[in-house]
Design an enzyme around this catalytic site. Structure first.
Site, PDB file in Angstrom:
ATOM      1  N   GLY A 299       0.824  -1.207   0.000  1.00  0.00           N
ATOM      2  CA  GLY A 299       0.000   0.000   0.000  1.00  0.00           C
ATOM      3  C   GLY A 299       0.856   1.254   0.000  1.00  0.00           C
ATOM      4  O   GLY A 299       2.089   1.207   0.034  1.00  0.00           O
ATOM      5  N   TRP A 300       0.178   2.400   0.001  1.00  0.00           N
ATOM      6  CA  TRP A 300       0.882   3.683  -0.078  1.00  0.00           C
ATOM      7  C   TRP A 300       1.801   3.883   1.126  1.00  0.00           C
ATOM      8  O   TRP A 300       1.519   3.463   2.247  1.00  0.00           O
ATOM      9  CB  TRP A 300      -0.130   4.826  -0.124  1.00  0.00           C
ATOM     10  CG  TRP A 300      -0.936   4.864  -1.376  1.00  0.00           C
ATOM     11  CD1 TRP A 300      -0.662   4.260  -2.560  1.00  0.00           C
ATOM     12  CD2 TRP A 300      -2.179   5.544  -1.546  1.00  0.00           C
ATOM     13  NE1 TRP A 300      -1.634   4.524  -3.475  1.00  0.00           N
ATOM     14  CE2 TRP A 300      -2.589   5.316  -2.880  1.00  0.00           C
ATOM     15  CE3 TRP A 300      -2.990   6.320  -0.732  1.00  0.00           C
ATOM     16  CZ2 TRP A 300      -3.765   5.833  -3.404  1.00  0.00           C
ATOM     17  CZ3 TRP A 300      -4.164   6.843  -1.239  1.00  0.00           C
ATOM     18  CH2 TRP A 300      -4.541   6.603  -2.565  1.00  0.00           C
ATOM     19  N   TRP A 549       5.384  20.153  10.528  1.00  0.00           N
ATOM     20  CA  TRP A 549       4.074  19.770   9.979  1.00  0.00           C
ATOM     21  C   TRP A 549       2.951  20.621  10.543  1.00  0.00           C
ATOM     22  O   TRP A 549       2.720  20.639  11.753  1.00  0.00           O
ATOM     23  CB  TRP A 549       3.821  18.295  10.305  1.00  0.00           C
ATOM     24  CG  TRP A 549       2.591  17.672   9.713  1.00  0.00           C
ATOM     25  CD1 TRP A 549       2.246  17.598   8.401  1.00  0.00           C
ATOM     26  CD2 TRP A 549       1.546  16.993  10.434  1.00  0.00           C
ATOM     27  NE1 TRP A 549       1.055  16.910   8.250  1.00  0.00           N
ATOM     28  CE2 TRP A 549       0.609  16.526   9.485  1.00  0.00           C
ATOM     29  CE3 TRP A 549       1.331  16.732  11.793  1.00  0.00           C
ATOM     30  CZ2 TRP A 549      -0.546  15.818   9.858  1.00  0.00           C
ATOM     31  CZ3 TRP A 549       0.191  16.022  12.172  1.00  0.00           C
ATOM     32  CH2 TRP A 549      -0.738  15.578  11.199  1.00  0.00           C
ATOM     33  N   ARG A 550       2.300  21.324   9.666  1.00  0.00           N
ATOM     34  CA  ARG A 550       0.993  21.903  10.004  1.00  0.00           C
ATOM     35  C   ARG A 550      -0.031  20.838   9.632  1.00  0.00           C
ATOM     36  O   ARG A 550      -0.139  20.439   8.473  1.00  0.00           O
ATOM     37  CB  ARG A 550       0.746  23.189   9.214  1.00  0.00           C
ATOM     38  CG  ARG A 550      -0.650  23.751   9.441  1.00  0.00           C
ATOM     39  CD  ARG A 550      -0.933  25.014   8.629  1.00  0.00           C
ATOM     40  NE  ARG A 550      -2.357  25.304   8.668  1.00  0.00           N
ATOM     41  CZ  ARG A 550      -3.231  24.908   7.759  1.00  0.00           C
ATOM     42  NH1 ARG A 550      -2.824  24.204   6.698  1.00  0.00           N
ATOM     43  NH2 ARG A 550      -4.505  25.200   7.899  1.00  0.00           N
ATOM     44  N   ALA A 551      -0.785  20.361  10.618  1.00  0.00           N
ATOM     45  CA  ALA A 551      -1.606  19.166  10.447  1.00  0.00           C
ATOM     46  C   ALA A 551      -2.677  19.356   9.381  1.00  0.00           C
ATOM     47  O   ALA A 551      -3.320  20.405   9.304  1.00  0.00           O
ATOM     48  CB  ALA A 551      -2.260  18.786  11.774  1.00  0.00           C
ATOM     49  N   ASP A 552      -2.858  18.296   8.589  1.00  0.00           N
ATOM     50  CA  ASP A 552      -3.930  18.261   7.593  1.00  0.00           C
ATOM     51  C   ASP A 552      -5.050  17.329   8.023  1.00  0.00           C
ATOM     52  O   ASP A 552      -6.049  17.200   7.327  1.00  0.00           O
ATOM     53  CB  ASP A 552      -3.367  17.795   6.241  1.00  0.00           C
ATOM     54  CG  ASP A 552      -2.783  16.392   6.328  1.00  0.00           C
ATOM     55  OD1 ASP A 552      -3.501  15.419   6.052  1.00  0.00           O
ATOM     56  OD2 ASP A 552      -1.599  16.269   6.691  1.00  0.00           O
ATOM     57  N   GLU A 583       5.681  20.585   5.669  1.00  0.00           N
ATOM     58  CA  GLU A 583       4.418  20.433   4.952  1.00  0.00           C
ATOM     59  C   GLU A 583       3.298  21.327   5.459  1.00  0.00           C
ATOM     60  O   GLU A 583       3.170  21.560   6.669  1.00  0.00           O
ATOM     61  CB  GLU A 583       3.937  18.982   5.072  1.00  0.00           C
ATOM     62  CG  GLU A 583       4.879  17.959   4.464  1.00  0.00           C
ATOM     63  CD  GLU A 583       4.251  16.581   4.404  1.00  0.00           C
ATOM     64  OE1 GLU A 583       4.092  16.055   3.292  1.00  0.00           O
ATOM     65  OE2 GLU A 583       3.907  16.043   5.477  1.00  0.00           O
ATOM     66  N   HIS A 584       2.485  21.804   4.484  1.00  0.00           N
ATOM     67  CA  HIS A 584       1.120  22.315   4.705  1.00  0.00           C
ATOM     68  C   HIS A 584       1.020  23.699   5.332  1.00  0.00           C
ATOM     69  O   HIS A 584      -0.038  24.043   5.870  1.00  0.00           O
ATOM     70  CB  HIS A 584       0.295  21.343   5.560  1.00  0.00           C
ATOM     71  CG  HIS A 584       0.238  19.948   5.043  1.00  0.00           C
ATOM     72  ND1 HIS A 584      -0.094  19.639   3.754  1.00  0.00           N
ATOM     73  CD2 HIS A 584       0.484  18.763   5.664  1.00  0.00           C
ATOM     74  CE1 HIS A 584      -0.065  18.326   3.588  1.00  0.00           C
ATOM     75  NE2 HIS A 584       0.300  17.773   4.729  1.00  0.00           N
ATOM     76  N   GLU A 605       4.478  18.852   0.956  1.00  0.00           N
ATOM     77  CA  GLU A 605       3.134  18.995   0.392  1.00  0.00           C
ATOM     78  C   GLU A 605       2.619  20.373   0.753  1.00  0.00           C
ATOM     79  O   GLU A 605       2.792  20.821   1.896  1.00  0.00           O
ATOM     80  CB  GLU A 605       2.176  17.938   0.953  1.00  0.00           C
ATOM     81  CG  GLU A 605       2.389  16.554   0.391  1.00  0.00           C
ATOM     82  CD  GLU A 605       1.364  15.558   0.913  1.00  0.00           C
ATOM     83  OE1 GLU A 605       1.283  14.461   0.342  1.00  0.00           O
ATOM     84  OE2 GLU A 605       0.641  15.887   1.893  1.00  0.00           O
TER      85      GLU A 605
END
Length: 708
Positions: A299-300, A549-552, A583-584, A605
């Protein structure tokens, strides 16, 4: 006569017995040695201010040949002062003041004389202060002012002395090969932590040297497993250290926050499975077989990090979208997906970007491995590996090079410890060892003593309260931060982590500040806010494996709910990032203002939740670049950088580019790519106006081999 009376009075005070009310007071300690120090001037490069607080009577500070002059020491935290000792060289002061301050701005005279005798003077002072200054007014000679030593004595923290060493607490599980119950404890902790992505549990498994048979250590969130030998082969598991993704239906893209370190593995079926994503480190490991980076079912999986490790067999990358491997040795590597980067790796595939997507540097420019706990002679110690330049292969193939620090020189931090106590411990001269837990800090933890080690076990987590900066490092040599998660609180913090103060200018090339396996999070575990997650002001800093990381997903997530404009902002010169995951963020994920910066591997991302094109408009540019080098920069270089967009709120959003940089010969990039994930948003270019646009929903990278 006044000088004689003063000297006699100082001597009487130094030997006078304590009164009844003082009988339990702690003995004064030398507080100034090794502390940050500044001066109004220095005679030459061989007589710096630091020489007056180094404890060496063979080195000295000397000033310019003029009046007045001063030297000032920062004790790191307020202390109850008792005396100041001056050890003058031939060039001394006849008139001077001893001044104290709590903030370095407003000063109080604690002692003054116009008839200083030179030689060795022991001066009584009192009061509470963080800063102590000798202010020379009149020289006794035609030279400047010259001190072998400037020594400040007192009691840190206003009267208490913190102990070093001690118990590691209930969430550090220590085993030796004869201890029963290791597998049962591993299984129970995994049951608790397998899907506890935003839980408060924190655990570390520490295995003393020896051989462990029939073990399968499945690692969930916030779980660390590590050997306690000086080398990985000192602690062998005949079995596996496993990360899989059964909890998430075979999708490994959220297997964050865990680590395996300093172990040798003989996998049961010949191949160990390590299906992780960001913020999961595989360090100082020896796999006597292969390593599978994909979950069961392939899987991914979205990327990870290996350092200072030897994998005798092949590394099966399979579905991992991106990966960085540093200073290691491997038997081979399969598959490339989007972005696989290697530096200093024996057996790594040659650069072939854009297809297959391999980028290999023969060596890592500068590296210094993460400090680690080990057990020797019945005692816990911390080994701090030495700096390597142009490193290739593991650091432990011969005699490990570095410094051994006994646990007695660490303040062992347990849940409930206050920030004031942490600052007191550092001011007292102790390193910090955080045991597993979540720590709320109501003021900034300041690490401004050169060479201080701050080491977390089990993803120890700091949460700033009331909008403070959680952790700040002074502009001093050799500080090592490792193994921590910093989680933004609900009140906006200007920064979560600062390396050096604004305007930092000291040269740390010989002994850099290192930041390793230090992760920063805004939202996810609850609403959090920060303007900038990580600001790097100090020159020569090494940032080695971070996920910012800024949470998504999780709790407290929304375009304004967990607002954080900037991920990483680098102001210092000669900063090196190896393994940069960011990210984000609402605006720029990375901005670089310092000269001669270098990044080896970048994964990004863009923020999923941008509500519309206007929300990400950057002046004339559509979309904020993932990685921006300021127009003022003349020299910068990056290898293996990728940015991906997934604008699932408004899929029509366009990015002019993933990367933005000034166009000049000294600013260079290698192996760049941008990807539109499923067509949710698109990039017009890769960097500036170079590189083909992404299009459609096929998730096919657009690449640039080199720029300019």
């Amino acid at each position: 006569m006044l000088a004689l009376v003063t000297a006699l009075l100082g001597g009487l005070l130094a030997v006078a017995p304590a009164t009844a009310g003082q009988a339990g007071a702690a003995a004064p300690a030398l507080l100034s040695q090794g502390r940050p120090v500044t001066a109004s001037s220095q005679e030459n490069a061989g007589t710096p201010a630091a020489a007056a607080v180094d404890g060496d009577l063979g080195t000295r500070w000397s000033s310019a040949f003029a009046d007045p002059q001063w030297i000032q020491v920062d004790l790191g935290a307020p202390a109850a002062l008792s005396r100041v000792d001056l050890r003058w060289e031939t060039a001394y002061a006849t008139a001077y003041r001893i001044e104290t301050s709590t903030d370095g701005a407003a000063w109080t005279t604690a002692y003054t004389t116009t008839t200083g005798p030179g030689g060795t003077e022991s001066l009584p002072v009192s009061g509470t202060a963080r800063y102590v200054r000798l202010h020379g007014l009149t020289r006794a000679t035609g030279w400047g002012y010259s001190l072998w030593e400037f020594q400040v004595y007192g009691t840190a923290g206003g009267g208490t002395t913190l102990p070093g060493g001690g118990d590691l607490g209930p969430n550090v599980h220590v085993f030796d090969p004869s201890t029963p119950g290791l597998q049962a404890t591993l299984d129970e902790v995994f049951r608790q932590q397998e899907s506890a992505q935003f839980g408060t549990g924190r655990h570390a498994f520490l295995l003393k040297p020896g051989t462990y048979n029939g073990i399968n250590a499945q690692l969930g969130f916030y779980t660390q497993i590590a050997g306690l030998g000086l080398r990985p082969d000192d602690t062998t598991i005949n079995g596996d250290v496993t990360v899989d993704a059964g909890w998430f239906n075979g999708n490994a893209t959220q297997n964050f926050w865990r680590s395996a370190e300093n172990l040798a593995l003989n996998p049961v079926n010949g191949t160990d499975r390590w299906a992780v994503s960001q913020a999961s480190s595989f360090r100082r490991m020896h796999v006597r077989g292969g390593l599978n980076l994909a979950p069961t079912g392939y899987g991914w999986a979205s990327g990870g990090y290996i350092a200072d490790s030897r994998i005798d067999g092949q590394v099966g990358n399979y579905s991992q979208q991106q990966w960085y491997t540093r200073d290691s040795a491997i038997g081979g590597w399969s598959n490339s997906v989007w972005n696989q980067v290697f530096s200093g790796v024996e057996g790594a595939p040659a650069t072939a970007f854009p297809e297959p997507k391999y980028t290999s540097l023969d060596t890592t420019p500068i590296s210094r491995e993460k400090p680690f706990l080990f057990y020797e002679g019945g005692q816990y110690k911390v080994f701090a590996p030495a700096k390597r330049v142009g490193a290739r292969g593991v650091s432990w193939s011969g005699t490990p090079q570095g410094e051994t620090v006994p646990l007695s020189r660490f303040y062992v931090v347990r849940p409930g410890t206050t920030a004031a106590t942490l600052n007191q411990a550092v001011a007292q001269g102790l390193h910090l060892l955080f045991t597993p837990g979540v720590y709320h800090v109501d003021r900034t933890v300041v690490i401004d003593r050169p060479g201080t080690i701050v080491l977390g076990l089990g993803l120890a987590t700091l949460v700033p309260d009331n909008g403070v900066t959680a952790l700040r490092v002074g502009d001093v040599d050799g500080v090592r931060l490792a193994g921590l998660l910093i989680d933004a609180g609900p009140v906006n913090s200007p920064t979560l982590l600062e390396i050096g103060p604004q305007g930092a200018a000291a040269d740390h090339a010989a002994d850099p500040i290192t930041v390793q396996d230090v992760y920063l999070r805004v939202g996810g575990a609850g609403a959090g806010r920060a303007t900038t997650a990580l600001a790097v002001h100090s020159d020569d800093t090494i940032v080695d494996h971070t996920w910012v990381w800024r949470a998504d997903h999780g709790d407290g997530v929304g375009w304004e709910t967990n607002r954080a404009d900037y991920g990483v902002r680098v102001y210092g010169d000669d900063v090196l990032a190896t393994g940069l995951f960011v990210e984000h963020f609402n605006k720029y994920d990375v901005e670089w203002f310092g000269e001669r910066g270098r990044t080896v591997f970048f994964q990004n991302e863009k923020a999923y939740d941008a509500p519309n094109q206007a929300a990400v408009q950057d002046g004339p540019y559509k979309g904020y670049a993932a990685y921006r080098v300021d127009d003022s920069v003349t020299t910068h270089e990056g290898w293996g950088l990728g940015s991906y967009c997934y604008y699932n709120v408004d899929p029509t959003i366009r990015q002019d580019h993933g990367f933005r940089a000034p166009v000049r010969p000294g600013v260079r990039f290698h192996s760049l790519l941008v990807v539109s994930l499923g067509g949710k948003g698109q990039y017009e270019h890769v960097i500036n106006t170079t590189g083909a646009p992404t299009s459609g929903s096929d998730t096919v990278p657009s690449t640039v081999v080199s720029y300019p």
